[in-house]
Design an enzyme around this catalytic site. Structure first.
Site, PDB file in Angstrom:
ATOM      1  N   CYS A   1      40.220  35.186  32.144  1.00 43.43           N
ATOM      2  CA  CYS A   1      40.999  35.602  30.978  1.00 43.43           C
ATOM      3  C   CYS A   1      41.738  34.397  30.406  1.00 43.43           C
ATOM      4  O   CYS A   1      42.118  34.382  29.253  1.00 43.43           O
ATOM      5  CB  CYS A   1      41.986  36.672  31.393  1.00 43.43           C
ATOM      6  SG  CYS A   1      42.905  36.166  32.817  1.00 43.43           S
TER       7      CYS A   1
ATOM      8  N   GLY B   1      42.364  43.898  32.370  1.00 41.59           N
ATOM      9  CA  GLY B   1      41.006  44.071  31.861  1.00 41.59           C
ATOM     10  C   GLY B   1      40.971  43.840  30.372  1.00 41.59           C
ATOM     11  O   GLY B   1      41.802  43.100  29.828  1.00 41.59           O
ATOM     12  N   SER B   2      40.018  44.503  29.727  1.00 40.41           N
ATOM     13  CA  SER B   2      39.792  44.226  28.303  1.00 40.41           C
ATOM     14  C   SER B   2      40.868  44.864  27.425  1.00 40.41           C
ATOM     15  O   SER B   2      41.519  45.838  27.813  1.00 40.41           O
ATOM     16  CB  SER B   2      38.420  44.752  27.900  1.00 40.41           C
ATOM     17  OG  SER B   2      38.414  46.155  28.066  1.00 40.41           O
TER      18      SER B   2
ATOM     19  N   GLU C   1      47.788  43.162  31.580  1.00 38.14           N
ATOM     20  CA  GLU C   1      47.271  41.782  31.551  1.00 38.14           C
ATOM     21  C   GLU C   1      45.907  41.930  30.887  1.00 38.14           C
ATOM     22  O   GLU C   1      44.937  42.266  31.556  1.00 38.14           O
ATOM     23  CB  GLU C   1      47.057  41.250  32.966  1.00 38.14           C
ATOM     24  CG  GLU C   1      48.287  41.160  33.820  1.00 38.14           C
ATOM     25  CD  GLU C   1      48.761  39.727  33.993  1.00 38.14           C
ATOM     26  OE1 GLU C   1      48.575  38.922  33.057  1.00 38.14           O
ATOM     27  OE2 GLU C   1      49.321  39.440  35.051  1.00 38.14           O
TER      28      GLU C   1
ATOM     29  N   VAL D   1      40.153  48.725  26.499  1.00 36.91           N
ATOM     30  CA  VAL D   1      40.545  49.728  27.496  1.00 36.91           C
ATOM     31  C   VAL D   1      42.070  49.759  27.616  1.00 36.91           C
ATOM     32  O   VAL D   1      42.680  50.832  27.719  1.00 36.91           O
ATOM     33  CB  VAL D   1      39.858  49.462  28.865  1.00 36.91           C
ATOM     34  CG1 VAL D   1      40.326  50.462  29.903  1.00 36.91           C
ATOM     35  CG2 VAL D   1      38.349  49.505  28.726  1.00 36.91           C
ATOM     36  N   ALA D   2      42.707  48.587  27.555  1.00 37.89           N
ATOM     37  CA  ALA D   2      44.178  48.535  27.652  1.00 37.89           C
ATOM     38  C   ALA D   2      44.809  49.388  26.539  1.00 37.89           C
ATOM     39  O   ALA D   2      45.729  50.176  26.800  1.00 37.89           O
ATOM     40  CB  ALA D   2      44.657  47.091  27.540  1.00 37.89           C
TER      41      ALA D   2
HETATM   42  P1  NAD Z   1      37.203  46.265  31.457  1.00 35.91           P
HETATM   43  O1  NAD Z   1      38.393  46.635  30.661  1.00 35.91           O
HETATM   44  O2  NAD Z   1      35.877  46.782  31.036  1.00 35.91           O
HETATM   45  O3  NAD Z   1      37.380  46.710  32.991  1.00 35.91           O
HETATM   46  C1  NAD Z   1      38.539  46.437  33.724  1.00 35.91           C
HETATM   47  C2  NAD Z   1      38.769  47.552  34.740  1.00 35.91           C
HETATM   48  O4  NAD Z   1      39.044  48.759  34.021  1.00 35.91           O
HETATM   49  C3  NAD Z   1      37.564  47.850  35.626  1.00 35.91           C
HETATM   50  O5  NAD Z   1      38.014  48.228  36.911  1.00 35.91           O
HETATM   51  C4  NAD Z   1      36.927  49.040  34.931  1.00 35.91           C
HETATM   52  O6  NAD Z   1      36.155  49.843  35.805  1.00 35.91           O
HETATM   53  C5  NAD Z   1      38.163  49.787  34.453  1.00 35.91           C
HETATM   54  N1  NAD Z   1      37.928  50.665  33.314  1.00 35.91           N
HETATM   55  C6  NAD Z   1      36.993  50.555  32.341  1.00 35.91           C
HETATM   56  N2  NAD Z   1      37.126  51.562  31.456  1.00 35.91           N
HETATM   57  C7  NAD Z   1      38.175  52.312  31.875  1.00 35.91           C
HETATM   58  C8  NAD Z   1      38.792  53.485  31.379  1.00 35.91           C
HETATM   59  N3  NAD Z   1      38.372  54.083  30.269  1.00 35.91           N
HETATM   60  N4  NAD Z   1      39.848  53.981  32.060  1.00 35.91           N
HETATM   61  C9  NAD Z   1      40.308  53.392  33.181  1.00 35.91           C
HETATM   62  N5  NAD Z   1      39.738  52.278  33.697  1.00 35.91           N
HETATM   63  C10 NAD Z   1      38.694  51.743  33.051  1.00 35.91           C
HETATM   64  O7  NAD Z   1      37.216  44.688  31.528  1.00 35.91           O
HETATM   65  P2  NAD Z   1      36.048  43.685  31.923  1.00 35.91           P
HETATM   66  O8  NAD Z   1      35.249  43.401  30.720  1.00 35.91           O
HETATM   67  O9  NAD Z   1      35.324  44.125  33.107  1.00 35.91           O
HETATM   68  O10 NAD Z   1      36.956  42.431  32.313  1.00 35.91           O
HETATM   69  C11 NAD Z   1      37.098  41.365  31.505  1.00 35.91           C
HETATM   70  C12 NAD Z   1      38.320  41.474  30.616  1.00 35.91           C
HETATM   71  O11 NAD Z   1      39.477  41.440  31.432  1.00 35.91           O
HETATM   72  C13 NAD Z   1      38.432  40.288  29.690  1.00 35.91           C
HETATM   73  O12 NAD Z   1      38.818  40.736  28.431  1.00 35.91           O
HETATM   74  C14 NAD Z   1      39.510  39.441  30.337  1.00 35.91           C
HETATM   75  O13 NAD Z   1      40.201  38.592  29.441  1.00 35.91           O
HETATM   76  C15 NAD Z   1      40.397  40.479  30.948  1.00 35.91           C
HETATM   77  N6  NAD Z   1      41.177  39.927  32.061  1.00 35.91           N
HETATM   78  C16 NAD Z   1      42.505  39.710  31.869  1.00 35.91           C
HETATM   79  C17 NAD Z   1      43.261  39.140  32.878  1.00 35.91           C
HETATM   80  C18 NAD Z   1      44.722  38.827  32.659  1.00 35.91           C
HETATM   81  O14 NAD Z   1      45.403  38.487  33.615  1.00 35.91           O
HETATM   82  N7  NAD Z   1      45.211  38.941  31.450  1.00 35.91           N
HETATM   83  C19 NAD Z   1      42.668  38.821  34.093  1.00 35.91           C
HETATM   84  C20 NAD Z   1      41.318  39.076  34.257  1.00 35.91           C
HETATM   85  C21 NAD Z   1      40.583  39.639  33.236  1.00 35.91           C
END
Ligand code: NAD
Length: 514
Positions: free
Chosen positions: A307, A251-252, A270, A255-256
């Protein structure tokens, strides 16, 4: 529709069968009483799906104790499970080969994450081939160990791949099937018991895939599946008192980074990509069409919500005249009716407009194409609906304090284009060094010395090089993931699974003779 599935792939178009997602806990599917109110049809804002809004996670928490830290299996325990999982993969792959099943997932993905049919089919194919790869003995081969002779008779040291035990997987919205399916299977292969949370806007796809796996023999108690808001998941993790021994997060970046602290570093990531492509000096008109097409696809497929999407394109001036007009032509051909361009799920139009306007204030910047909203559509206003957009920025501006703004990941149909000449190549390398995200990259050139120079001075985890190079592509046949960060996770290949989902254990046998 196959009897395995409980949800119509045309969600919401069949009023007798509204789509409803369940949690899986302790091997049982649980219907919820509370549903998310903010999840709407991305194409028209209508109601189409009932997804649990889980707030009481006590049962999921209790389940973290089901699995010990030595895992559901490891090379010295319950080893028949390696074969059982190989068998599940074989059966699931066989089902995914059936046109009816493959089409079911293609349509379901497209309904919740509107992207072109070929993009949705791609996820199904990758998942199927991944399952084929790990059919039969290949799960046990992942846990292959090695031995070295010791110092004296009877002594021998062996390296084993050991599971973490209770683990967690958090997956985003953009690849509703491929990401959670491949990570959950990888976690299971190595002996872990995952608690899986997928973005609730698309979690129906993984829920149906889980039903398929269970139909193919996966013990339903092998994993839990929770549908909840991100903040609830964070709370669960905080309350779990370190029982979750590893979290794999996709994810983003924000959050990571937050979860890295909460989890005290027990995380494999990731995260966001600000992926670059550099087109080298060896201009060749015969390649223009190919390169232009690949650029268009890398930047705008899935409306830029990958991503690995091409976020910044460095074009050698030798290509300028031929390539840039082709990029504009191809972008103009993208149509909402084919979902070649479609809803942007995490950026609104006002955010996209604001970013475009900020960049256009930079000295020497130029709108190459796009820059405004799509017309004639019913995409709800909480989602973006934006034309494929490219803004040219002068090289020098990336070496100023505007760098962070220019290199912000826009998770939508947007890219920055930078033209450069031979004497500016060191500036480009300086810019690449400053980009903090090191996910994918592409070096479009058949000039081996140019390739070597760029490859040797960069670190992106998945880098394509050669005239056919691309930034997107996360198939099952090569590693996909960031590099240069000790928290990096990988997806897809045996190495990715072994690195992400197991740790090294050394057992030294030393029993004599005395
Ligand atoms: P996001 O971080 O908002 O959400 C990702 C996941 O995390 C979702 O399931 C969300 O519900 C969960 N989440 C959100 N806040 C959280 C918290 N505080 N604690 C635990 N879980 C939480 O990401 P997004 O905006 O929905 O997705 C897009 C991002 O993901 C982009 O930055 C993209 O580059 C990245 N991404 C990376 C890869 C990779 O392989 N590197 C693949 C796909 C997407």
């Amino acid at each position: 529709m196959k009897e395995i599935f409980t949800v119509d792939p045309f969600l919401g178009m069949n009023p007798d069968k509204p789509g409803e997602v369940c949690n899986l806990v302790k091997g049982k599917w649980l219907q919820s009483k509370n549903f998310r109110e903010d999840i709407v049809d991305p194409l028209n804002g209508g109601n189409f799906l009932r997804v649990p809004d889980t707030v009481d996670y006590s049962e999921f928490m209790e389940n973290l104790d089901i699995c010990s830290k030595s895992g559901l299996h490891n090379p010295l325990k319950n080893i028949e499970r390696y074969l059982m999982l190989g068998d599940v993969c074989a059966k699931a792959a066989e089902l995914l080969r059936e046109e009816e099943v493959s089409e079911y997932f293609t349509k379901l993905i497209q309904r919740v994450m509107p992207k072109s049919t070929s993009q949705c089919q791609g996820e199904v194919t990758v998942t199927r081939v991944f399952l084929e790869n790990f059919s039969g003995d290949n799960v046990r081969f992942l846990a292959r160990s090695f031995s070295n002779p010791g110092d004296h008779l009877g002594q021998e040291s062996s390296g084993y791949r050991w599971p973490f035990g209770p683990v967690c997987i958090i997956a985003p919205f953009n690849f509703p099937l491929e990401i959670p399916a491949l990570q959950a299977m990888g976690a299971l292969f190595m002996g872990n018991r995952p608690l899986v949370k997928v973005d609730s806007r698309v979690s129906v796809v993984f829920e149906q895939f889980l039903r398929l796996l269970i139909h193919c023999g996966l013990p339903p108690e092998d994993l839990d599946f929770i549908n909840c808001k991100g903040e609830v998941m964070e709370e669960l993790i905080k309350q779990s008192n370190n029982k979750i021994r590893l979290t794999q997060f996709t994810g983003s970046k924000e959050v990571a980074d937050k979860l890295s602290v909460v989890l005290k570093g027990k995380i494999r990531i990731e995260d966001a990509g600000f992926d670059w492509k550099i087109i080298g000096p060896d201009y060749d008109s015969e390649w223009t069409e190919y390169v232009a097409n690949q650029c268009d696809q890398d930047a705008y497929n899935a409306s830029g919500q990958k991503c690995s999407a091409q976020s910044i394109l460095f074009v050698h001036r030798n290509w300028e005249e031929d390539l840039l007009p082709r990029l504009a032509d191809l972008a103009a051909k993208r149509e909402l009716k084919n979902l070649d361009i479609g809803p942007v799920l995490s950026w609104t139009n006002s955010q996209l407009n604001e970013h475009v306007n900020f960049l256009l204030k930079i000295d020497g910047s130029k709108l190459l194409f796009g820059g405004d909203e799509l017309s004639d559509h019913s995409i709800p206003s909480n989602y973006g609906s934006f034309k494929p957009t490219a803004i040219e920025i002068p090289v020098e501006e990336l070496l100023t304090d505007k760098f962070d703004l220019i290199t912000k990941e826009v998770f939508g149909p947007f890219q920055v284009v930078v033209l450069y000449s031979d004497r500016e190549i060191n500036k480009i390398k300086e810019i690449l060094e400053k980009i903090t995200q090191n996910l994918t990259a592409a070096i479009v050139s058949n000039d081996v010395l140019f390739q070597q120079d760029i490859l040797g001075n960069t670190v992106n985890g998945t880098t394509y090089t050669g005239m056919r190079a691309r930034t997107t592509g996360a198939p099952q046949n090569h590693w996909f993931g960031p590099a240069g960060d000790p928290r990096s996770a990988g997806i897809g290949t045996p190495e990715a699974i072994i690195n992400t989902w197991s740790s090294h254990r050394e057992i030294i046998k030393d029993s004599g003779p005395y």
